[in-house]
Structures are given as structure tokens and as C-alpha cells.
Design a protein around this motif. Sequence first.
Motif, PDB file in Angstrom:
ATOM      1  N   PHE A  33       0.755  -1.306   0.011  1.00  0.00           N
ATOM      2  CA  PHE A  33       0.072  -0.099   0.073  1.00  0.00           C
ATOM      3  C   PHE A  33       0.814   1.333   0.016  1.00  0.00           C
ATOM      4  O   PHE A  33       1.985   1.348   0.658  1.00  0.00           O
ATOM      5  CB  PHE A  33      -0.819   0.028   1.215  1.00  0.00           C
TER       6      PHE A  33
ATOM      7  N   LEU B 150       7.594  -2.180   8.855  1.00  0.00           N
ATOM      8  CA  LEU B 150       7.132  -2.540   7.512  1.00  0.00           C
ATOM      9  C   LEU B 150       8.210  -2.581   6.539  1.00  0.00           C
ATOM     10  O   LEU B 150       9.054  -1.768   6.617  1.00  0.00           O
ATOM     11  CB  LEU B 150       5.943  -1.553   7.169  1.00  0.00           C
TER      12      LEU B 150
ATOM     13  N   PHE C  37       4.756   0.381   1.535  1.00  0.00           N
ATOM     14  CA  PHE C  37       5.057  -0.750   2.541  1.00  0.00           C
ATOM     15  C   PHE C  37       4.336  -2.171   2.115  1.00  0.00           C
ATOM     16  O   PHE C  37       3.343  -1.965   1.371  1.00  0.00           O
ATOM     17  CB  PHE C  37       4.869  -0.369   3.779  1.00  0.00           C
TER      18      PHE C  37
ATOM     19  N   ALA D  44       1.864  -4.918   3.361  1.00  0.00           N
ATOM     20  CA  ALA D  44       1.119  -5.377   4.129  1.00  0.00           C
ATOM     21  C   ALA D  44       1.142  -7.011   4.244  1.00  0.00           C
ATOM     22  O   ALA D  44       1.009  -7.621   5.238  1.00  0.00           O
ATOM     23  CB  ALA D  44      -0.450  -5.360   4.021  1.00  0.00           C
TER      24      ALA D  44
ATOM     25  N   PRO E  66      -0.107 -10.653  15.337  1.00  0.00           N
ATOM     26  CA  PRO E  66      -0.323  -9.137  16.010  1.00  0.00           C
ATOM     27  C   PRO E  66      -1.285  -8.478  14.962  1.00  0.00           C
ATOM     28  O   PRO E  66      -1.486  -8.520  13.916  1.00  0.00           O
ATOM     29  CB  PRO E  66       0.707  -8.620  16.607  1.00  0.00           C
ATOM     30  N   ASN E  67      -1.833  -7.241  15.782  1.00  0.00           N
ATOM     31  CA  ASN E  67      -2.516  -6.114  15.090  1.00  0.00           C
ATOM     32  C   ASN E  67      -1.584  -5.580  13.929  1.00  0.00           C
ATOM     33  O   ASN E  67      -0.481  -5.656  14.296  1.00  0.00           O
ATOM     34  CB  ASN E  67      -2.975  -5.036  15.783  1.00  0.00           C
ATOM     35  N   GLY E  68      -2.163  -5.530  12.773  1.00  0.00           N
ATOM     36  CA  GLY E  68      -1.468  -4.893  11.633  1.00  0.00           C
ATOM     37  C   GLY E  68      -0.513  -5.769  11.019  1.00  0.00           C
ATOM     38  O   GLY E  68       0.288  -5.340  10.025  1.00  0.00           O
ATOM     39  N   CYS E  69      -0.341  -7.103  11.372  1.00  0.00           N
ATOM     40  CA  CYS E  69       0.545  -8.007  10.532  1.00  0.00           C
ATOM     41  C   CYS E  69      -0.046  -8.382   9.235  1.00  0.00           C
ATOM     42  O   CYS E  69       0.894  -9.008   8.558  1.00  0.00           O
ATOM     43  CB  CYS E  69       0.789  -9.195  11.531  1.00  0.00           C
ATOM     44  N   GLY E  70      -1.144  -8.230   8.838  1.00  0.00           N
ATOM     45  CA  GLY E  70      -1.755  -8.243   7.294  1.00  0.00           C
ATOM     46  C   GLY E  70      -2.719  -9.609   7.523  1.00  0.00           C
ATOM     47  O   GLY E  70      -3.021  -9.862   6.271  1.00  0.00           O
ATOM     48  N   LYS E  71      -3.280  -9.784   8.520  1.00  0.00           N
ATOM     49  CA  LYS E  71      -4.327 -10.877   8.328  1.00  0.00           C
ATOM     50  C   LYS E  71      -5.421 -10.703   7.342  1.00  0.00           C
ATOM     51  O   LYS E  71      -5.844 -11.499   6.571  1.00  0.00           O
ATOM     52  CB  LYS E  71      -4.852 -11.154   9.737  1.00  0.00           C
ATOM     53  N   SER E  72      -6.024  -9.223   7.798  1.00  0.00           N
ATOM     54  CA  SER E  72      -7.192  -8.966   6.949  1.00  0.00           C
ATOM     55  C   SER E  72      -6.859  -8.744   5.273  1.00  0.00           C
ATOM     56  O   SER E  72      -7.583  -9.243   4.729  1.00  0.00           O
ATOM     57  CB  SER E  72      -7.690  -7.788   7.390  1.00  0.00           C
ATOM     58  N   THR E  73      -5.671  -8.225   5.229  1.00  0.00           N
ATOM     59  CA  THR E  73      -5.043  -8.209   3.798  1.00  0.00           C
ATOM     60  C   THR E  73      -5.085  -9.301   3.256  1.00  0.00           C
ATOM     61  O   THR E  73      -5.650  -9.608   2.004  1.00  0.00           O
ATOM     62  CB  THR E  73      -4.160  -7.332   3.832  1.00  0.00           C
TER      63      THR E  73
ATOM     64  N   ARG F 255      -8.788 -10.834   2.794  1.00  0.00           N
ATOM     65  CA  ARG F 255      -9.477  -9.903   1.293  1.00  0.00           C
ATOM     66  C   ARG F 255      -8.900 -10.586   0.060  1.00  0.00           C
ATOM     67  O   ARG F 255      -9.439 -10.339  -0.852  1.00  0.00           O
ATOM     68  CB  ARG F 255      -9.031  -8.649   1.671  1.00  0.00           C
TER      69      ARG F 255
ATOM     70  N   GLU G 169     -11.104 -12.474  12.300  1.00  0.00           N
ATOM     71  CA  GLU G 169     -11.379 -12.401  13.629  1.00  0.00           C
ATOM     72  C   GLU G 169     -12.859 -12.235  14.235  1.00  0.00           C
ATOM     73  O   GLU G 169     -13.456 -11.353  14.616  1.00  0.00           O
ATOM     74  CB  GLU G 169     -10.767 -10.730  14.145  1.00  0.00           C
TER      75      GLU G 169
ATOM     76  N   HIS H 155      -6.039 -12.923  16.886  1.00  0.00           N
ATOM     77  CA  HIS H 155      -4.495 -12.732  17.610  1.00  0.00           C
ATOM     78  C   HIS H 155      -4.793 -13.385  18.809  1.00  0.00           C
ATOM     79  O   HIS H 155      -4.215 -13.307  19.839  1.00  0.00           O
ATOM     80  CB  HIS H 155      -4.087 -11.437  17.685  1.00  0.00           C
TER      81      HIS H 155
HETATM   82  N1  LIG Z   1      -6.269   0.059   2.075  1.00  0.00           N
HETATM   83  C1  LIG Z   1      -5.196   0.108   3.029  1.00  0.00           C
HETATM   84  N2  LIG Z   1      -4.471   1.381   2.500  1.00  0.00           N
HETATM   85  C2  LIG Z   1      -3.357   1.520   3.326  1.00  0.00           C
HETATM   86  N3  LIG Z   1      -2.926   0.599   4.185  1.00  0.00           N
HETATM   87  C3  LIG Z   1      -3.690  -0.301   4.553  1.00  0.00           C
HETATM   88  C4  LIG Z   1      -4.767  -0.791   3.820  1.00  0.00           C
HETATM   89  N4  LIG Z   1      -5.083  -2.059   4.477  1.00  0.00           N
HETATM   90  C5  LIG Z   1      -4.355  -2.379   5.422  1.00  0.00           C
HETATM   91  N5  LIG Z   1      -3.370  -1.213   5.453  1.00  0.00           N
HETATM   92  C6  LIG Z   1      -2.252  -1.439   6.508  1.00  0.00           C
HETATM   93  O1  LIG Z   1      -1.576  -2.638   6.000  1.00  0.00           O
HETATM   94  C7  LIG Z   1      -1.020  -3.421   7.506  1.00  0.00           C
HETATM   95  C8  LIG Z   1      -1.762  -4.733   7.589  1.00  0.00           C
HETATM   96  O2  LIG Z   1      -3.099  -4.362   7.843  1.00  0.00           O
HETATM   97  P1  LIG Z   1      -4.175  -5.400   7.978  1.00  0.00           P
HETATM   98  O3  LIG Z   1      -5.596  -4.925   8.117  1.00  0.00           O
HETATM   99  O4  LIG Z   1      -4.202  -6.731   6.803  1.00  0.00           O
HETATM  100  O5  LIG Z   1      -3.533  -6.233   9.317  1.00  0.00           O
HETATM  101  P2  LIG Z   1      -4.340  -7.111  10.498  1.00  0.00           P
HETATM  102  O6  LIG Z   1      -3.461  -8.196  10.776  1.00  0.00           O
HETATM  103  O7  LIG Z   1      -5.806  -7.718  10.053  1.00  0.00           O
HETATM  104  O8  LIG Z   1      -4.518  -6.189  11.629  1.00  0.00           O
HETATM  105  P3  LIG Z   1      -5.761  -6.102  12.808  1.00  0.00           P
HETATM  106  O9  LIG Z   1      -5.337  -7.488  13.853  1.00  0.00           O
HETATM  107  O10 LIG Z   1      -5.765  -4.961  13.456  1.00  0.00           O
HETATM  108  O11 LIG Z   1      -7.051  -6.478  12.160  1.00  0.00           O
HETATM  109  C9  LIG Z   1      -1.495  -2.134   8.524  1.00  0.00           C
HETATM  110  O12 LIG Z   1      -0.410  -1.539   8.706  1.00  0.00           O
HETATM  111  C10 LIG Z   1      -2.668  -1.438   7.622  1.00  0.00           C
HETATM  112  O13 LIG Z   1      -2.742  -0.127   8.280  1.00  0.00           O
END
Ligand SMILES: Nc1ncnc2c1ncn2[C@@H]1O[C@H](COP(=O)(O)OP(=O)(O)OP(=O)(O)O)[C@@H](O)[C@H]1O
Length: 332
Positions: free
Chosen positions: A14, A25, A34, A36, A55-62, A65, A179, A212
Motif C-alpha cells: 500500500f 514494515l 510498504f 502489508a 498481532p495487530n497490523g501483521c496483514g491478516k485481513s489483507t 481479502r 477475527e 490474535h
Molecule cells: N487499504 C489500505 N491502505 C493503506 N494501508 C492499509 C490498507 N489496508 C491495510 N493497510 C495497512 O496494512 C497493514 C496490515 O493491515 P491488516 O488490516 O491486513 O492487518 P491485520 O493483521 O488484519 O490487523 P488487525 O489485527 O488490526 O485487524 C497495516 O499497517 C494497515 O494499516
Amino acid sequence: MKYAIKINNLTKGFHDKTNFMPKWLVSDSHKNKFYAVKDVSFDVKKREIFGVLGPNGCGKSTLIRMISTLLTPDKGSVEVFNIDALKKPGEIKKLINRVSVEASFFKRLSAKENLLYASRLYGIEDKVAIKKFQQILKDLNFPESMVNSQMMKFSRGMQQKVSIARGFITDPILILLDEPTTGLDPKSKLDVQNFILNLHAKKNLTIVISSHDMLEVEKLCDRIAIMDKGKIIAMGTSDELKEMVMKENTYELETSDSAKSKRSLQKFKQVHNIITHNGTVRFCTKDITLVADKITTTLKEKNIKFKNLKQVVPSLEDVFLEITGKSLEDRP
Ligand SMILES: Nc1ncnc2c1ncn2[C@@H]1O[C@H](COP(=O)(O)OP(=O)(O)OP(=O)(O)O)[C@@H](O)[C@H]1O
Ligand SMILES: [Mg+2]
């Protein structure tokens, strides 16, 4: 066909327009870009419950998706039931569903109206849909009388149960649960976990679940991928993962001040992977007899009360700490 999902070198970056770049990152040659998710590869077998822990922000949701075809990867491939997610996303969407942590609803409409709206999008007849979601909500211990109430009046746990019902109403053969129990009270959390396990036992269903919460992942998943900073850093059954820390023994000690105890233990070079949890301090060491006396003397000197030094089975938290040097709860 053995696999439900095949992922190869999946990468998504992203651009960070805010100029805020978490220091961990992985940066690219492009300014403010960076990753994700970076070079992630794994397979999920059919009927498996596969966990993504990190942990939070490690990229799980990305990652989730991209599997659900909502995000296009920069690089790499995703196949779901042998269908290429980049070439035929529409075909995959018919087979799968996703439950996300930030599920959106028409807040002024009732649970029933929201569920009917979703099922109509999939061409499911109202009569069939009602029968289905009534059963799902019952299995989730959702109060029947609330189905006609506006969603805005629901607690987080109740909204999440409706969200889960919406995910399963289409009879997916692969469900991606991002989650599903985060922020739920212990009772709702248990309802959701039991629902997932019962349904999986009855149906031909593959499940990917991100969390997490290491205990949840351990309870629900056949195999677990541990993620950190956009990468998979370890993968296996929970026993296989725990073997990674078995080269030393893990101990737990109840103490009156776990943070202070942790700092005291950090002084001993024979003691590793020290974490605090609910008034206890956990640590690993090869031979406890070499350090037990020194530890107790030090704690007494610091006026820290302690009891019950016992050996414990290592947890996934210990595994994460062993590999990354930080706790799962640490934020980037
Ligand atoms: N659309 C986007 N644009 C910019 N940055 C993004 C976008 N989606 C995710 N990120 C960033 O990418 C990184 C990974 O995000 P992601 O949501 O995949 O993590 P996560 O493991 O699901 O976190 P959480 O446990 O908080 O849900 C984070 O730093 C987030 O801020
Ligand atoms: Mg997320």
C-alpha cells in the motif's frame, strides 16, 4: 482435488499517504510504499480449519481479502478450489463467504431484514432463507425475540452473530472468518466457537480463521500459520509449533508483581522468552536446577512475593516470542 486454497508468493503493498510508516514494515524502493503481505505461500486442505495467528497490523485481513477476491494482489497467485482468483473471481464468490470484523449492516433495519437483503443478493428464496437463518441464530444462542429488532440496538456480540448468520446463509464450502470473536464477551465468544466447531463437524466445509487469540486458534484449528510483519514466520499443527520451543522447558511462577519479576529474570542469561500473563511470569530455561535458587533469592531481595513455580506446556505465545523476540500482544 485435495486443496481448497493454494497461495503462492502473495504480495500486497500500500502507499502510505500519511507519511506514517510503522518501523517494522518492509519498505520498497518506491517512496512511501510498504508491504502489508509479502511473499506469502501456503495451501489449505479441503475440510481443514486453518488459522492465521498474528498481532495487530501483521496483514491478516489483507491476506483474507485477497483470498476472497476483494483485493487484487500486486504479485503472486491465489487458487480457490482450483479456480484462479485473478481470472475468475465471480466463480469463487459463488463458493465462498467472508465474515469480517468490521461487518456493515443497515443499522436501522432489523436483523431479519438485513439477512433477507443479503440472501436475496444470492438469489435465495425468502422462505428458504428464513428457515436457514432461524436455525443458525438458534445454534448461536441468539435470542429469537430480537430478530425483528433494529440492528442499532444490538450489542457487539449480537451484531457479530447476525454477521456470522449472514456468512453461512449462502451455504459456502469455504468460509473466511476474519477475527470472528474479537471484542465479544466470553459467553458470546464460546457460542461462536462452538457453532463453528459443530457446523464443521456436520458439513463439508473448509474454514480459514484469523485471530490474535492464541487459545482460540489452538482450540479451533487443525493447522496454524503464524504471521508477523506481512510474512508467515511459522506454520504447522499447534503441537508442531510448540516443538520449536521444546528445546528448553517452560516454567510459570505466580508473583505479586509480574512486571518487576520479569525485569529481575531478564538478568539471568540462562533464562529466555520471559512473558507476563495474569499475575504470572513465564520463562524458558534448559535446567531449572541451575537457576531456581538464584531466582528465588533475587525475588526475595526485591520484596516480590511468589509461589507455585511449576513446569508448563509451552503456548503459541511462547512460540511467537521465540521466533520474533516480542509478545503477540505487542503492538507495532
Ligand atoms: N487499504 C489500505 N491502505 C493503506 N494501508 C492499509 C490498507 N489496508 C491495510 N493497510 C495497512 O496494512 C497493514 C496490515 O493491515 P491488516 O488490516 O491486513 O492487518 P491485520 O493483521 O488484519 O490487523 P488487525 O489485527 O488490526 O485487524 C497495516 O499497517 C494497515 O494499516
Ligand atoms: Mg484485521
